[in-house]
Write a protein that holds these residues in place. Structure first.
Motif, PDB file in Angstrom:
ATOM      1  N   GLU A 171       0.825  -1.211   0.000  1.00  0.00           N
ATOM      2  CA  GLU A 171       0.000   0.000   0.000  1.00  0.00           C
ATOM      3  C   GLU A 171       0.854   1.253   0.000  1.00  0.00           C
ATOM      4  N   THR A 172       1.924   1.236   0.769  1.00  0.00           N
ATOM      5  CA  THR A 172       2.754   2.431   0.918  1.00  0.00           C
ATOM      6  C   THR A 172       3.971   2.443  -0.010  1.00  0.00           C
ATOM      7  N   HIS A 173       4.236   1.322  -0.688  1.00  0.00           N
ATOM      8  CA  HIS A 173       5.352   1.238  -1.631  1.00  0.00           C
ATOM      9  C   HIS A 173       4.861   0.605  -2.936  1.00  0.00           C
TER      10      HIS A 173
ATOM     11  N   LYS B 153       3.979  -0.685   6.827  1.00  0.00           N
ATOM     12  CA  LYS B 153       3.781   0.624   6.223  1.00  0.00           C
ATOM     13  C   LYS B 153       5.050   1.476   6.263  1.00  0.00           C
ATOM     14  N   ARG B 154       5.818   1.339   7.359  1.00  0.00           N
ATOM     15  CA  ARG B 154       6.988   2.210   7.483  1.00  0.00           C
ATOM     16  C   ARG B 154       8.308   1.528   7.175  1.00  0.00           C
TER      17      ARG B 154
END
Length: 208
Positions: A31-33, A206-207
């Motif tokens: 989702e974030t990458h 996510k991080r």
């Protein structure tokens, strides 16, 4: 863009807690990458070569400054192919269930196959080992059904995270994130801990 390899050490498929947590981590990561490459190396898929007499002989031949030949050369080439696949990624996710206080033997086999001089480590007679996988990062999902931090020795010991994180740092990877799910499944309802672990996996994915 980064390349992430999920190295899974559980043979339990849909029944695996570590694989389920890894899936949650990877969904959040994607989702974030969205532009990153994410691949999976199932260590139980039958492609991991053994590292027996020929491989060990090749390693010592290389340590001695010579080139392997014959069976040693073939074993060295097979190990090299596994390493090159692994080294082509800059981010790793390991999903690791606890087996007998340690890691599944297939993960130890993987470590023994790729941990060769000039690949994962360098060595100097005066300075000792140097990890060669610098600049990469790793996340690890640890699961165990009985062992847990703070429990009595009768519930087991942790040679799982100490082994893998020790190897990662020895190889030069110092940016390490861990997600743990360690309920005592024999006596307690694990659902709350499972939800918390999946929440942590989402956050870390996510991080990462």
């Amino acid at each position: 863009m980064s390349r992430l390899l999920h190295v899974s050490a559980s043979p339990r498929g849909a029944s695996s807690e570590s694989l389920a947590l890894a899936a949650t981590f990877l969904d959040a990561y994607r989702e974030t990458h969205p532009g990153d490459t994410v691949d999976h190396h199932d260590l139980w898929d039958g492609t991991l070569p053994e590292f027996g007499p020929a491989g060990a002989g090749a390693k010592m031949t290389v340590f001695g400054g010579a080139e392997p030949s014959g069976a040693q050369e073939r074993a060295w080439a097979a190990a090299r192919a596994v390493f090159e696949r692994f080294d082509s990624y800059d981010r790793y996710l390991f999903s690791v269930p606890m087996w007998n206080s340690g890691v599944p033997y297939i993960l130890k086999q993987f470590v023994d196959v790729v941990s060769q001089p000039g690949w994962v480590f360098g060595f100097d007679a005066e300075q000792g080992y140097t990890g060669l996988l610098r600049g990469k990062k790793a996340a690890v999902v640890y699961t165990s059904a009985v062992y847990g931090d703070g429990r009595e020795p009768a519930f087991g010991a942790d040679f799982q995270s100490t082994f893998l994180e020790g190897w990662l740092r020895w190889a030069g990877i110092t940016d390490i994130t861990a997600v743990q799910f360690r309920p005592n499944l024999a006596t307690a309802d694990a659902e709350m801990g499972r939800r918390e672990a999946h929440g942590r996996a989402r956050e870390e994915g996510k991080r990462f």
